[in-house]
Design a protein around this motif. Sequence first.
Motif, PDB file in Angstrom:
ATOM      1  N   LEU A 141      -4.732   3.720  -0.324  1.00 31.59           N
ATOM      2  CA  LEU A 141      -3.716   3.677  -1.379  1.00 31.59           C
ATOM      3  C   LEU A 141      -3.494   2.290  -1.962  1.00 31.59           C
ATOM      4  O   LEU A 141      -2.840   2.150  -2.994  1.00 31.59           O
ATOM      5  CB  LEU A 141      -2.378   4.211  -0.834  1.00 31.59           C
ATOM      6  CG  LEU A 141      -2.352   5.680  -0.418  1.00 31.59           C
ATOM      7  CD1 LEU A 141      -1.010   6.031   0.207  1.00 31.59           C
ATOM      8  CD2 LEU A 141      -2.628   6.586  -1.606  1.00 31.59           C
ATOM      9  N   ARG A 142      -4.028   1.262  -1.308  1.00 29.46           N
ATOM     10  CA  ARG A 142      -3.713  -0.116  -1.712  1.00 29.46           C
ATOM     11  C   ARG A 142      -3.973  -0.396  -3.178  1.00 29.46           C
ATOM     12  O   ARG A 142      -3.229  -1.126  -3.821  1.00 29.46           O
ATOM     13  CB  ARG A 142      -4.533  -1.103  -0.857  1.00 29.46           C
ATOM     14  CG  ARG A 142      -3.928  -1.322   0.523  1.00 29.46           C
ATOM     15  CD  ARG A 142      -4.715  -2.363   1.283  1.00 29.46           C
ATOM     16  NE  ARG A 142      -4.416  -2.286   2.714  1.00 29.46           N
ATOM     17  CZ  ARG A 142      -5.269  -2.583   3.660  1.00 29.46           C
ATOM     18  NH1 ARG A 142      -6.501  -2.968   3.351  1.00 29.46           N
ATOM     19  NH2 ARG A 142      -4.924  -2.511   4.931  1.00 29.46           N
ATOM     20  N   GLN A 143      -5.052   0.169  -3.720  1.00 24.77           N
ATOM     21  CA  GLN A 143      -5.411  -0.085  -5.121  1.00 24.77           C
ATOM     22  C   GLN A 143      -4.562   0.723  -6.101  1.00 24.77           C
ATOM     23  O   GLN A 143      -4.594   0.478  -7.301  1.00 24.77           O
ATOM     24  CB  GLN A 143      -6.893   0.282  -5.366  1.00 24.77           C
ATOM     25  CG  GLN A 143      -7.868  -0.377  -4.429  1.00 24.77           C
ATOM     26  CD  GLN A 143      -7.803  -1.898  -4.514  1.00 24.77           C
ATOM     27  OE1 GLN A 143      -7.777  -2.460  -5.598  1.00 24.77           O
ATOM     28  NE2 GLN A 143      -7.732  -2.558  -3.362  1.00 24.77           N
ATOM     29  N   SER A 144      -3.798   1.672  -5.582  1.00 22.77           N
ATOM     30  CA  SER A 144      -3.143   2.659  -6.457  1.00 22.77           C
ATOM     31  C   SER A 144      -1.625   2.529  -6.514  1.00 22.77           C
ATOM     32  O   SER A 144      -0.976   3.344  -7.172  1.00 22.77           O
ATOM     33  CB  SER A 144      -3.483   4.080  -5.975  1.00 22.77           C
ATOM     34  OG  SER A 144      -4.878   4.242  -5.825  1.00 22.77           O
ATOM     35  N   LEU A 145      -1.056   1.531  -5.830  1.00 26.42           N
ATOM     36  CA  LEU A 145       0.398   1.479  -5.690  1.00 26.42           C
ATOM     37  C   LEU A 145       1.040   0.370  -6.509  1.00 26.42           C
ATOM     38  O   LEU A 145       0.555  -0.764  -6.538  1.00 26.42           O
ATOM     39  CB  LEU A 145       0.783   1.278  -4.216  1.00 26.42           C
ATOM     40  CG  LEU A 145       0.427   2.408  -3.263  1.00 26.42           C
ATOM     41  CD1 LEU A 145       0.788   2.023  -1.835  1.00 26.42           C
ATOM     42  CD2 LEU A 145       1.149   3.702  -3.650  1.00 26.42           C
ATOM     43  N   SER A 146       2.150   0.704  -7.149  1.00 22.87           N
ATOM     44  CA  SER A 146       3.043  -0.286  -7.719  1.00 22.87           C
ATOM     45  C   SER A 146       4.248  -0.416  -6.797  1.00 22.87           C
ATOM     46  O   SER A 146       4.416   0.368  -5.869  1.00 22.87           O
ATOM     47  CB  SER A 146       3.482   0.138  -9.119  1.00 22.87           C
ATOM     48  OG  SER A 146       2.384   0.038  -9.997  1.00 22.87           O
ATOM     49  N   ARG A 147       5.105  -1.373  -7.096  1.00 20.62           N
ATOM     50  CA  ARG A 147       6.208  -1.701  -6.184  1.00 20.62           C
ATOM     51  C   ARG A 147       7.182  -0.539  -5.983  1.00 20.62           C
ATOM     52  O   ARG A 147       7.618  -0.257  -4.890  1.00 20.62           O
ATOM     53  CB  ARG A 147       6.944  -2.936  -6.717  1.00 20.62           C
ATOM     54  CG  ARG A 147       8.036  -3.419  -5.798  1.00 20.62           C
ATOM     55  CD  ARG A 147       8.755  -4.624  -6.382  1.00 20.62           C
ATOM     56  NE  ARG A 147       9.889  -5.015  -5.559  1.00 20.62           N
ATOM     57  CZ  ARG A 147       9.805  -5.781  -4.499  1.00 20.62           C
ATOM     58  NH1 ARG A 147       8.633  -6.243  -4.107  1.00 20.62           N
ATOM     59  NH2 ARG A 147      10.883  -6.086  -3.794  1.00 20.62           N
ATOM     60  N   GLY A 148       7.553   0.134  -7.079  1.00 21.30           N
ATOM     61  CA  GLY A 148       8.495   1.239  -6.964  1.00 21.30           C
ATOM     62  C   GLY A 148       9.901   0.773  -6.628  1.00 21.30           C
ATOM     63  O   GLY A 148      10.263  -0.391  -6.838  1.00 21.30           O
ATOM     64  N   ILE A 149      10.709   1.689  -6.061  1.00 28.47           N
ATOM     65  CA  ILE A 149      12.094   1.362  -5.705  1.00 28.47           C
ATOM     66  C   ILE A 149      12.540   2.173  -4.495  1.00 28.47           C
ATOM     67  O   ILE A 149      12.125   3.320  -4.318  1.00 28.47           O
ATOM     68  CB  ILE A 149      13.050   1.616  -6.898  1.00 28.47           C
ATOM     69  CG1 ILE A 149      14.455   1.078  -6.591  1.00 28.47           C
ATOM     70  CG2 ILE A 149      13.089   3.096  -7.276  1.00 28.47           C
ATOM     71  CD1 ILE A 149      15.377   1.006  -7.769  1.00 28.47           C
ATOM     72  N   ASN A 150      13.361   1.557  -3.674  1.00 28.13           N
ATOM     73  CA  ASN A 150      13.967   2.225  -2.521  1.00 28.13           C
ATOM     74  C   ASN A 150      15.442   2.449  -2.850  1.00 28.13           C
ATOM     75  O   ASN A 150      16.243   1.516  -2.836  1.00 28.13           O
ATOM     76  CB  ASN A 150      13.816   1.346  -1.274  1.00 28.13           C
ATOM     77  CG  ASN A 150      14.291   2.046  -0.003  1.00 28.13           C
ATOM     78  OD1 ASN A 150      15.123   2.951  -0.057  1.00 28.13           O
ATOM     79  ND2 ASN A 150      13.772   1.619   1.125  1.00 28.13           N
ATOM     80  N   LEU A 151      15.814   3.683  -3.163  1.00 32.58           N
ATOM     81  CA  LEU A 151      17.186   3.987  -3.553  1.00 32.58           C
ATOM     82  C   LEU A 151      18.128   4.051  -2.361  1.00 32.58           C
ATOM     83  O   LEU A 151      19.349   4.013  -2.530  1.00 32.58           O
ATOM     84  CB  LEU A 151      17.230   5.316  -4.324  1.00 32.58           C
ATOM     85  CG  LEU A 151      16.472   5.312  -5.649  1.00 32.58           C
ATOM     86  CD1 LEU A 151      16.370   6.714  -6.217  1.00 32.58           C
ATOM     87  CD2 LEU A 151      17.122   4.374  -6.652  1.00 32.58           C
ATOM     88  N   LEU A 152      17.575   4.136  -1.142  1.00 27.76           N
ATOM     89  CA  LEU A 152      18.407   4.167   0.063  1.00 27.76           C
ATOM     90  C   LEU A 152      18.728   2.767   0.554  1.00 27.76           C
ATOM     91  O   LEU A 152      19.719   2.551   1.256  1.00 27.76           O
ATOM     92  CB  LEU A 152      17.720   4.976   1.170  1.00 27.76           C
ATOM     93  CG  LEU A 152      17.263   6.387   0.776  1.00 27.76           C
ATOM     94  CD1 LEU A 152      16.742   7.130   1.987  1.00 27.76           C
ATOM     95  CD2 LEU A 152      18.393   7.176   0.124  1.00 27.76           C
ATOM     96  N   ASN A 153      17.862   1.802   0.207  1.00 36.79           N
ATOM     97  CA  ASN A 153      18.084   0.405   0.567  1.00 36.79           C
ATOM     98  C   ASN A 153      17.396  -0.461  -0.488  1.00 36.79           C
ATOM     99  O   ASN A 153      16.207  -0.739  -0.393  1.00 36.79           O
ATOM    100  CB  ASN A 153      17.539   0.108   1.967  1.00 36.79           C
ATOM    101  CG  ASN A 153      17.866  -1.297   2.427  1.00 36.79           C
ATOM    102  OD1 ASN A 153      18.191  -2.168   1.620  1.00 36.79           O
ATOM    103  ND2 ASN A 153      17.779  -1.522   3.722  1.00 36.79           N
ATOM    104  N   ARG A 154      18.163  -0.892  -1.482  1.00 33.86           N
ATOM    105  CA  ARG A 154      17.591  -1.568  -2.648  1.00 33.86           C
ATOM    106  C   ARG A 154      16.900  -2.883  -2.300  1.00 33.86           C
ATOM    107  O   ARG A 154      16.112  -3.391  -3.081  1.00 33.86           O
ATOM    108  CB  ARG A 154      18.690  -1.851  -3.686  1.00 33.86           C
ATOM    109  CG  ARG A 154      19.400  -0.605  -4.204  1.00 33.86           C
ATOM    110  CD  ARG A 154      18.615   0.059  -5.317  1.00 33.86           C
ATOM    111  NE  ARG A 154      19.323   1.220  -5.834  1.00 33.86           N
ATOM    112  CZ  ARG A 154      19.501   1.476  -7.112  1.00 33.86           C
ATOM    113  NH1 ARG A 154      19.031   0.657  -8.020  1.00 33.86           N
ATOM    114  NH2 ARG A 154      20.123   2.562  -7.495  1.00 33.86           N
ATOM    115  N   SER A 155      17.223  -3.449  -1.136  1.00 33.95           N
ATOM    116  CA  SER A 155      16.630  -4.742  -0.772  1.00 33.95           C
ATOM    117  C   SER A 155      15.249  -4.596  -0.144  1.00 33.95           C
ATOM    118  O   SER A 155      14.571  -5.585   0.129  1.00 33.95           O
ATOM    119  CB  SER A 155      17.554  -5.484   0.198  1.00 33.95           C
ATOM    120  OG  SER A 155      17.664  -4.765   1.415  1.00 33.95           O
TER     121      SER A 155
END
Length: 377
Positions: A141-155
């Motif tokens: 998956l390394r080549q296919s991922l952007s950062r995204g977001i964690n809505l349960l822990n924004r940090s």
Amino acid sequence: MDTTVFLHWLQGAMASSEQTTPKRIIRFHQQSEYRQFIKDWSELPDGKAALKAVKQMPIIRAISCRLPVEETLARFSTGVWIEDDRRITIHAATPKSLLSEKGIPWGVQHVKAPQAWGMTTGHRIKVGVIDTGVDFSHPDLRQSLSRGINLLNRSMLPHDDNGHGTHIAGTIAAANQMQGMIGIAPRAQIYPVKAFDHNGSAFVSDIILGIDWCVRNRVNIINMSFGMKTRSKALLTAITNAYNAGIIVVASSGNDGKRRSVDYPARYPQTISVGATTRLRRVAPFTNRGTHIDIYAPGDKIISSWLRGKYHEMSGTSMATSHVSGAIALLLAYKPGLSPADIKWILKRSTQPLRGGKVQRLTGELDIMRMLQAADR
């Protein structure tokens, strides 16, 4: 509605609520009243700290917080809608562990993705996966991922502590043909949105925040491999806003084996509703089905990426949905600018007939080559 009076009442109600008090979604009728409410609250002496206990959902002019019974909100009913902030769960069966996987999984072969890669690989198409997060260290998956977001822990990054989101991401866009597996659209970009906890459970408000994030970050497709039995007007409003922004929302029908019903949000017409099939091109026994289904795709014994660089076999309409999201990524890279309505029409007119009973004639199974040919007509 007097937003100042409402604000003071809400502060008092929240102060008396406990951890067991139900969560509720409060939607404002007017955009101006929602904005005024948030502004007034932030200007209170302790307003910014108090707002941390509230989820703001600008995409639907709403907030979510713990509140006592809704009768207490009756006097504000002319200015707000209220609904329970319900739990929603992922759509998959118990996984079976595998040590390794090499090559092209059967579902990817079955829908004819490899034949399409000479024309399209999903290059630069953004797929928002609202799920349990993703394993950022997985070699496939390394080549296919952007950062995204964690809505349960924004940090924190949206790290997967369940496995389901990693499995979905692998089917859509895994890209490690030499040593691991390859997904439907290996050049697409996954934008992981962690809204679900380690148990595969989320609140509707978290899903709405995820949709809001996807709209603001201009993803092309949202994969929703989850569902619930009850209708949510708040969720429908968020999905409609995404649809109107040109985003294709793909949702799984559910795993209860129902013959005339599917879960929400797949039941909403603004989504592409996906049921599951087996290797024999038959409707899987566990899938919900009926007139609400737009398309079927492989969902039985699907092998894909898992936590700690491993692989798991899973069954469910979740898995079928990820095949369709990957196929749409191929289509959008091949024919940019198609609307959600265009894509649904192309998918529905290009399916392979299913084997089995009469009901299956209403819709068929994903066939990527037929899909691309239909887009050229």
